[in-house]
Structure formats: C-alpha cells, structure tokens
Scaffold this motif. Sequence first.
Motif, PDB file in Angstrom:
ATOM      1  N   PHE A 166      13.233   3.059  -1.672  1.00  0.00           N
ATOM      2  CA  PHE A 166      13.459   1.893  -0.816  1.00  0.00           C
ATOM      3  C   PHE A 166      12.313   0.897  -1.005  1.00  0.00           C
ATOM      4  O   PHE A 166      11.457   0.747  -0.132  1.00  0.00           O
ATOM      5  CB  PHE A 166      13.555   2.320   0.655  1.00  0.00           C
ATOM      6  N   PRO A 167      12.259   0.226  -2.132  1.00  0.00           N
ATOM      7  CA  PRO A 167      11.125  -0.677  -2.396  1.00  0.00           C
ATOM      8  C   PRO A 167      10.998  -1.803  -1.386  1.00  0.00           C
ATOM      9  O   PRO A 167       9.876  -2.261  -1.118  1.00  0.00           O
ATOM     10  CB  PRO A 167      11.427  -1.213  -3.802  1.00  0.00           C
ATOM     11  N   ALA A 168      12.104  -2.256  -0.812  1.00  0.00           N
ATOM     12  CA  ALA A 168      12.025  -3.348   0.157  1.00  0.00           C
ATOM     13  C   ALA A 168      11.341  -2.911   1.449  1.00  0.00           C
ATOM     14  O   ALA A 168      10.902  -3.758   2.234  1.00  0.00           O
ATOM     15  CB  ALA A 168      13.424  -3.883   0.467  1.00  0.00           C
ATOM     16  N   SER A 169      11.259  -1.606   1.684  1.00  0.00           N
ATOM     17  CA  SER A 169      10.652  -1.088   2.919  1.00  0.00           C
ATOM     18  C   SER A 169       9.254  -0.540   2.676  1.00  0.00           C
ATOM     19  O   SER A 169       8.710   0.158   3.546  1.00  0.00           O
ATOM     20  CB  SER A 169      11.541   0.014   3.513  1.00  0.00           C
ATOM     21  N   ALA A 170       8.650  -0.841   1.542  1.00  0.00           N
ATOM     22  CA  ALA A 170       7.352  -0.265   1.195  1.00  0.00           C
ATOM     23  C   ALA A 170       6.282  -0.600   2.220  1.00  0.00           C
ATOM     24  O   ALA A 170       5.513   0.278   2.653  1.00  0.00           O
ATOM     25  CB  ALA A 170       6.928  -0.734  -0.200  1.00  0.00           C
ATOM     26  N   VAL A 171       6.201  -1.856   2.642  1.00  0.00           N
ATOM     27  CA  VAL A 171       5.167  -2.257   3.609  1.00  0.00           C
ATOM     28  C   VAL A 171       5.387  -1.567   4.942  1.00  0.00           C
ATOM     29  O   VAL A 171       4.439  -1.049   5.565  1.00  0.00           O
ATOM     30  CB  VAL A 171       5.161  -3.792   3.762  1.00  0.00           C
ATOM     31  N   ALA A 172       6.626  -1.547   5.411  1.00  0.00           N
ATOM     32  CA  ALA A 172       6.932  -0.901   6.690  1.00  0.00           C
ATOM     33  C   ALA A 172       6.624   0.584   6.643  1.00  0.00           C
ATOM     34  O   ALA A 172       6.149   1.170   7.631  1.00  0.00           O
ATOM     35  CB  ALA A 172       8.397  -1.133   7.057  1.00  0.00           C
ATOM     36  N   LEU A 173       6.876   1.223   5.512  1.00  0.00           N
ATOM     37  CA  LEU A 173       6.571   2.649   5.360  1.00  0.00           C
ATOM     38  C   LEU A 173       5.067   2.899   5.427  1.00  0.00           C
ATOM     39  O   LEU A 173       4.615   3.876   6.049  1.00  0.00           O
ATOM     40  CB  LEU A 173       7.138   3.174   4.042  1.00  0.00           C
ATOM     41  N   HIS A 175       2.883   1.048   7.044  1.00  0.00           N
ATOM     42  CA  HIS A 175       2.491   0.844   8.441  1.00  0.00           C
ATOM     43  C   HIS A 175       2.854   2.061   9.292  1.00  0.00           C
ATOM     44  O   HIS A 175       2.086   2.467  10.172  1.00  0.00           O
ATOM     45  CB  HIS A 175       3.153  -0.409   8.997  1.00  0.00           C
ATOM     46  N   ALA A 176       4.046   2.633   9.041  1.00  0.00           N
ATOM     47  CA  ALA A 176       4.456   3.823   9.788  1.00  0.00           C
ATOM     48  C   ALA A 176       3.532   4.993   9.489  1.00  0.00           C
ATOM     49  O   ALA A 176       3.176   5.773  10.388  1.00  0.00           O
ATOM     50  CB  ALA A 176       5.901   4.175   9.452  1.00  0.00           C
ATOM     51  N   ALA A 177       3.126   5.124   8.221  1.00  0.00           N
ATOM     52  CA  ALA A 177       2.194   6.192   7.862  1.00  0.00           C
ATOM     53  C   ALA A 177       0.844   5.978   8.534  1.00  0.00           C
ATOM     54  O   ALA A 177       0.204   6.944   8.999  1.00  0.00           O
ATOM     55  CB  ALA A 177       2.034   6.260   6.344  1.00  0.00           C
ATOM     56  N   ASP A 178       0.399   4.722   8.603  1.00  0.00           N
ATOM     57  CA  ASP A 178      -0.847   4.422   9.320  1.00  0.00           C
ATOM     58  C   ASP A 178      -0.746   4.836  10.785  1.00  0.00           C
ATOM     59  O   ASP A 178      -1.698   5.420  11.343  1.00  0.00           O
ATOM     60  CB  ASP A 178      -1.159   2.918   9.233  1.00  0.00           C
ATOM     61  N   ALA A 179       0.392   4.521  11.410  1.00  0.00           N
ATOM     62  CA  ALA A 179       0.579   4.862  12.815  1.00  0.00           C
ATOM     63  C   ALA A 179       0.546   6.377  13.018  1.00  0.00           C
ATOM     64  O   ALA A 179      -0.070   6.883  13.976  1.00  0.00           O
ATOM     65  CB  ALA A 179       1.900   4.285  13.320  1.00  0.00           C
ATOM     66  N   PHE A 180       1.202   7.115  12.118  1.00  0.00           N
ATOM     67  CA  PHE A 180       1.202   8.579  12.227  1.00  0.00           C
ATOM     68  C   PHE A 180      -0.204   9.136  12.075  1.00  0.00           C
ATOM     69  O   PHE A 180      -0.639   9.979  12.877  1.00  0.00           O
ATOM     70  CB  PHE A 180       2.116   9.173  11.165  1.00  0.00           C
ATOM     71  N   ASP A 181      -0.932   8.692  11.060  1.00  0.00           N
ATOM     72  CA  ASP A 181      -2.302   9.181  10.863  1.00  0.00           C
ATOM     73  C   ASP A 181      -3.177   8.853  12.072  1.00  0.00           C
ATOM     74  O   ASP A 181      -4.038   9.669  12.475  1.00  0.00           O
ATOM     75  CB  ASP A 181      -2.906   8.559   9.600  1.00  0.00           C
TER      76      ASP A 181
END
Length: 222
Positions: A166-173, A175-181
């Motif tokens: 899902f290359p169009a969602s790379a930035v959102a992914l 950010h979500a990983a940052d939130a989880f960490d």
Amino acid sequence: MTATALARFAPPLDPDAPEARRWVVDELAKPEYRAAEPTLFDLAAQAVRDWIASLFSGASGLPMPTLALIAVLVVAGLVALGLLVFGLPRLRRRAPAAVPLFDDGDLRDAATLRRAAERAAASGDWTLAVEERFRALVRALVERELVRVHPGTTAHGMARAASDAFPASAVALEHAADAFDGVRYLGRTGDAGTYAAVAALDAELEAARPPADAAAAARTGA
C-alpha cells in the motif's frame, strides 16, 4: 405302503412350467447370486471400455503414433467430461499458523484485537486502545499474507513492509508505528485523536486491495 409314503414326499422330477419358474426365481433370490450382480459402476466402466474398444476395432492398420494420439485424445476427452460433470477439484489452502507479534507472544487474531481496542476506547483507555488497534492492523495484514512476521520484527519494520503493498499509505503507516512505539515502549499516553487515526487506517487497509505485483513483493522489514 412305505414306497408310496416316500413317493409322496419326494420332489417332482418333471415340474410343470409355473413350478419350474418358481424354482428358478427362488434360486436366483439367494444372497450369493445377488452379491454377484454387477453394480452401476461396473456397468458404467464396462460401457466405457466397450466404447474405447470400438474406437480401435478397425484401427489395426494405423501406425503406432496415430494410435497413441487417439488414445491421448480419448483420455483427454474423458477428463474434460469428468470436469464438466463433477466440476474442478477444490485445492485446500492451509491457513498460515499464527505467529506472535513483536516478540511478546500475542497470538490473537485481527477480529479479537479490534474488539479489545474498541472496549478500551469505550472505557477511555486510549493508551491501550492505540496499542491494540495497531496490533489489529498488523495482524490483519499477516492474515491476508500481505506481510510476514519473523523474530525481531518491529512496528516500523511492519510499516515498511505494508508500504510495499500500500504505497499510498506509507506515511500513515509510519505515523501509526510511531504511535504504537510511543504507547508501548516510551511511556506516552494515547488520546482519542491518535486512536481515531490508527482505527481509520486499519479500516482503510482492510477495505483496500493492493496491486498483484505489490502484494507479491510485500515482505517484512527488520
């Protein structure tokens, strides 16, 4: 008088036509005769054999390659007929075994994780809600075989792997990983906005269908 009595009980040696038919019917009704009768499968197989034999009955003068070609065509026709009658066989795909996420032994499926996130959000525990929803997002991608988990896989590794599909969602992914960490390892407190963003991304990816080449190229990162 004794001879007369014996003659009375002796079976007739010259039965009339009705009596003879009754004897034959009684004899053929015995179990050993019934068991010897051909089944429907036997009759069908014999019909196929007779039909194939009829095809070659006048072909003795044909060269061997031609006979072999005819045999192959006949077999192919029978296979095609079987597929038309019985349909294509269904190949069973073995579901991939669940693997722990992020080396913490979590084997819950995506649906269970989403319910846990929703319960946490409903109770106002946004920190747990963010963590559980990101886990649900990752587990859903694993279940769809768009990414793979191996020992040492990190949240950002999963985000990069999912970005291949899902290359169009790379930035959102990312950010979500940052939130989880942040909520999992860095002691940050989650909030309603962060949870809403992760939940929206999870729903968006769940509904999306990646291109075939991108899905095939998706891999987990380190």
